[in-house]
Design a protein around this motif. Structure first.
Motif, mmCIF file in Angstrom:
data_model
loop_
_atom_site.group_PDB
_atom_site.id
_atom_site.type_symbol
_atom_site.label_atom_id
_atom_site.label_comp_id
_atom_site.label_asym_id
_atom_site.label_seq_id
_atom_site.Cartn_x
_atom_site.Cartn_y
_atom_site.Cartn_z
ATOM 1 N N ALA A 117 85.762 95.993 28.722
ATOM 2 C CA ALA A 117 84.306 95.875 28.770
ATOM 3 C C ALA A 117 83.730 96.783 29.856
ATOM 4 C CB ALA A 117 83.911 94.422 29.024
ATOM 5 N N PHE A 118 84.395 96.832 31.001
ATOM 6 C CA PHE A 118 83.937 97.724 32.081
ATOM 7 C C PHE A 118 84.106 99.188 31.690
ATOM 8 C CE2 PHE A 118 85.372 100.336 35.708
ATOM 9 C CZ PHE A 118 84.145 100.464 36.355
ATOM 10 N N LEU A 119 85.282 99.536 31.175
ATOM 11 C CA LEU A 119 85.559 100.937 30.867
ATOM 12 C C LEU A 119 84.655 101.472 29.762
ATOM 13 C CD1 LEU A 119 89.462 101.017 31.043
ATOM 14 C CD2 LEU A 119 87.849 102.089 32.629
ATOM 15 N N ARG A 120 84.335 100.626 28.785
ATOM 16 C CA ARG A 120 83.468 101.090 27.696
ATOM 17 C C ARG A 120 82.138 101.592 28.248
ATOM 18 N NH1 ARG A 120 82.081 100.987 22.417
ATOM 19 N NH2 ARG A 120 84.035 100.146 21.648
ATOM 20 N N GLU A 121 81.589 100.912 29.254
ATOM 21 C CA GLU A 121 80.319 101.332 29.846
ATOM 22 C C GLU A 121 80.517 102.436 30.885
ATOM 23 O OE1 GLU A 121 77.349 100.338 28.775
ATOM 24 O OE2 GLU A 121 78.499 99.265 27.247
ATOM 25 N N ALA A 122 81.567 102.307 31.710
ATOM 26 C CA ALA A 122 81.749 103.229 32.835
ATOM 27 C C ALA A 122 82.191 104.619 32.406
ATOM 28 C CB ALA A 122 82.767 102.654 33.812
ATOM 29 N N THR A 123 82.750 104.750 31.205
ATOM 30 C CA THR A 123 83.210 106.062 30.755
ATOM 31 C C THR A 123 82.163 106.802 29.934
ATOM 32 O OG1 THR A 123 84.251 105.082 28.786
ATOM 33 C CG2 THR A 123 85.629 105.349 30.749
ATOM 34 N N LYS A 124 81.001 106.181 29.737
ATOM 35 C CA LYS A 124 79.935 106.861 29.011
ATOM 36 C C LYS A 124 79.361 107.989 29.863
ATOM 37 C CE LYS A 124 78.377 102.933 26.192
ATOM 38 N NZ LYS A 124 77.258 101.996 25.929
ATOM 39 N N PRO A 125 78.861 109.060 29.251
ATOM 40 C CA PRO A 125 78.269 110.163 30.018
ATOM 41 C C PRO A 125 77.158 109.669 30.942
ATOM 42 C CG PRO A 125 78.551 110.802 27.730
ATOM 43 C CD PRO A 125 78.876 109.333 27.803
ATOM 44 N N GLY A 126 77.209 110.097 32.200
ATOM 45 C CA GLY A 126 76.176 109.743 33.163
ATOM 46 C C GLY A 126 76.415 108.450 33.901
ATOM 47 N N ALA A 127 77.420 107.661 33.483
ATOM 48 C CA ALA A 127 77.650 106.360 34.116
ATOM 49 C C ALA A 127 78.749 106.406 35.159
ATOM 50 C CB ALA A 127 78.013 105.321 33.055
ATOM 51 N N ALA A 128 79.495 107.507 35.224
ATOM 52 C CA ALA A 128 80.739 107.505 35.992
ATOM 53 C C ALA A 128 80.612 107.584 37.506
ATOM 54 C CB ALA A 128 81.644 108.633 35.506
ATOM 55 N N PRO A 129 79.897 108.554 38.103
ATOM 56 C CA PRO A 129 80.075 108.806 39.538
ATOM 57 C C PRO A 129 79.868 107.603 40.441
ATOM 58 C CG PRO A 129 78.856 110.597 38.513
ATOM 59 C CD PRO A 129 78.976 109.507 37.489
ATOM 60 N N GLU A 130 78.764 106.882 40.261
ATOM 61 C CA GLU A 130 78.486 105.771 41.164
ATOM 62 C C GLU A 130 79.510 104.659 41.006
ATOM 63 O OE1 GLU A 130 76.435 106.968 38.913
ATOM 64 O OE2 GLU A 130 74.950 108.093 40.068
ATOM 65 N N ARG A 131 79.866 104.347 39.766
ATOM 66 C CA ARG A 131 80.774 103.234 39.528
ATOM 67 C C ARG A 131 82.190 103.606 39.956
ATOM 68 N NH1 ARG A 131 79.045 99.960 34.185
ATOM 69 N NH2 ARG A 131 79.760 98.272 35.521
#
Length: 246
Positions: A117-131
């Motif tokens: 559930a975390f990776l599905r959101e965190a690997t989307k374009p634009g979601a990565a650096p902060e997380r």
């Protein structure tokens, strides 16, 4: 087709998204700190393992900027989705024998669902650096404490140093090549192993137990089996031994 057959196909098709949707992304982010020492969520930032950015829909072993995939993973034909990732997180070696990921798997189905559930959101374009930064900082924080310090102390020494003049062929280095961010070390047993450049250390040992000249030794390091140290008889050998080769 019967209504029953249509229902079965619909259930199979909808199973993959359900694996991630039923998990808790906040718990999954906490769990990801165990992964963050080897994997980044930022595009183009490879570490011990490849970047996980834009992972869904990617063919396994296909990220062009990553040079250390095993032949087994590249030949697997796997396309990463919820179903494939759930199976991989359960038992990587069972899914793809002879892959090089030093990870035994997550047996708890709930923990896998949270991580997905975390990776599905965190690997989307634009979601990565902060997380990514947040997860990695939490991972560093989890290393604090007496238990971790004790483990680090064990890694840094305290035992008897082996005699590097008499080693098995698997510990005798024959060649070292370097390309982009990857060292490839071939040993006297004919095997070649790839290391991310930050996971391979170069040292010297001029003592009576050190290696013979022009016969460096490779010794395991770290707790995951993905790090090593190459020990030379003198500093001048290091530059002469490493051959740039892509």
């Amino acid at each position: 087709m019967s209504k029953f057959g249509i229902a079965v196909l619909f259930a199979i098709a909808s199973l993959s998204p359900a694996l991630a949707e039923q998990g808790d992304a906040a718990r999954g982010q906490r769990d990801f700190r165990a992964c963050a020492s080897c994997h980044s969520l930022e595009p183009g930032r490879n570490m011990t393992g490849p970047s996980l950015a834009d992972l869904w829909g990617r063919k396994a072993g296909s990220l062009p900027s990553f040079d250390r995939y095993s032949d087994a993973l590249k030949a697997s034909g796997i396309i990463w989705d919820d179903r494939a990732l759930n199976q991989w997180l359960t038992d990587p070696q069972g899914m793809v024998p002879d892959n090089q990921m030093p990870f035994e798997g997550i047996k708890d189905a709930g923990a896998r669902a949270d991580l997905l559930a975390f990776l599905r959101e965190a690997t989307k374009p634009g979601a990565a650096p902060e997380r990514t930064a947040e997860a990695q900082m939490k991972g560093m924080g989890s290393m604090k404490g007496k238990g971790s310090m004790k483990a680090m102390g064990g890694m840094m020494g305290g035992g008897h140093d082996p005699n590097l003049k008499s080693l098995e062929p698997a510990s005798q280095v024959k060649t070292i090549t370097y390309c982009r961010d990857t060292y490839r070390v071939t040993t006297a047993d004919g095997k070649t192993r790839a290391f991310w450049e930050r996971n391979l250390r170069f040292m010297t040992d001029t003592s009576k137990d050190g290696p013979e000249k022009n016969a460096p030794a490779i010794m395991p390091a770290g707790m995951m089996g993905d790090r090593a140290a190459i020990i030379f008889a003198e500093p001048g050998e290091i530059g002469r031994f490493i051959e740039p080769h892509c």
